[in-house]
Design an enzyme around this catalytic site. Structure first.
Site, mmCIF file in Angstrom:
data_model
loop_
_atom_site.group_PDB
_atom_site.id
_atom_site.type_symbol
_atom_site.label_atom_id
_atom_site.label_comp_id
_atom_site.label_asym_id
_atom_site.label_seq_id
_atom_site.Cartn_x
_atom_site.Cartn_y
_atom_site.Cartn_z
ATOM 1 N N CYS A 175 26.845 42.616 36.600
ATOM 2 C CA CYS A 175 26.607 42.356 35.183
ATOM 3 C C CYS A 175 27.956 41.973 34.571
ATOM 4 O O CYS A 175 28.833 42.824 34.400
ATOM 5 C CB CYS A 175 26.029 43.624 34.567
ATOM 6 N N CYS B 7 43.814 38.736 39.415
ATOM 7 C CA CYS B 7 44.623 39.065 38.226
ATOM 8 C C CYS B 7 44.237 40.398 37.577
ATOM 9 O O CYS B 7 44.783 40.751 36.541
ATOM 10 C CB CYS B 7 44.555 37.939 37.203
#
Length: 138
Positions: A120, A100
Site C-alpha cells: 500500500c 534512498c
C-alpha cells in the site's frame, strides 16, 4: 548491492515538493483516494520520486479498494526494504526505497495471489514512467 543515495535534509527539501517531502522524508501519509495514482491504469513502472529507483511494475498493481496504489510485489527483490513501524499505536511493516530510504507506505498480508501481499504505497512517493518512455531509455 544497491548504491545508497544520501542527501542532507535541506537537499531533500529543495528537491521534493512539500507533499513529497512530508511523505518520503517524514513518513507522512496522503489521505486515501486523493493521490494521483490510486486509480491510475497506465502501463509502465513506478519509480521513487526522490531518487528514481525502479520500485513497482504496473503489472503488479491491483485495485485494493483502500484508496492508495496497491501492488502484489516490488519490481525486484532489492528494490525496496522493510522495517517495523510502531507509530500510531499499531505494529505494521513499513516499506522504504532500498536506494534512498524514502518512506513509501506499508505492506500487509491481505493481498491477492500469487503473493498474498498488498504493498500500500503513497502516490506522493512515486513517479510513473510510461512503457513508451522505457523503450526509449534502452
Amino acid at each position: 548491492m544497491v548504491e545508497k543515495v544520501v542527501k542532507t535534509d535541506e537537499e531533500w527539501k529543495n528537491l521534493l515538493t512539500r507533499e513529497e517531502y512530508i511523505v518520503t522524508r517524514r513518513r507522512g501519509t496522503e489521505p486515501p483516494f486523493t493521490g494521483k495514482y490510486y486509480d491510475f491504469k497506465g502501463k509502465g513502472i513506478y519509480r521513487c520520486v526522490a531518487c528514481g529507483n525502479d520500485l513497482f511494475s504496473s503489472k503488479a498493481k491491483f485495485d485494493s479498494g483502500s484508496g492508495w496504489p496497491s501492488f502484489v510485489e516490488p519490481i525486484s527483490e532489492d528494490a525496496v526494504a522493510e522495517r517495523e513501524d510502531e507509530s500510531y499505536g499499531m505494529v505494521r511493516v513499513e516499506v522504504i526505497c532500498a536506494q534512498c530510504d524514502s518512506h513509501l507506505g506499508h505492506v500487509f498480508e491481505d493481498g491477492p495471489p500469487p503473493t498474498g501481499l498488498r504493498y500500500c504505497i503513497n502516490s506522493a512517493a512515486l513517479k510513473f514512467v510510461p512503457e513508451e518512455e522505457l523503450v526509449s531509455e534502452g
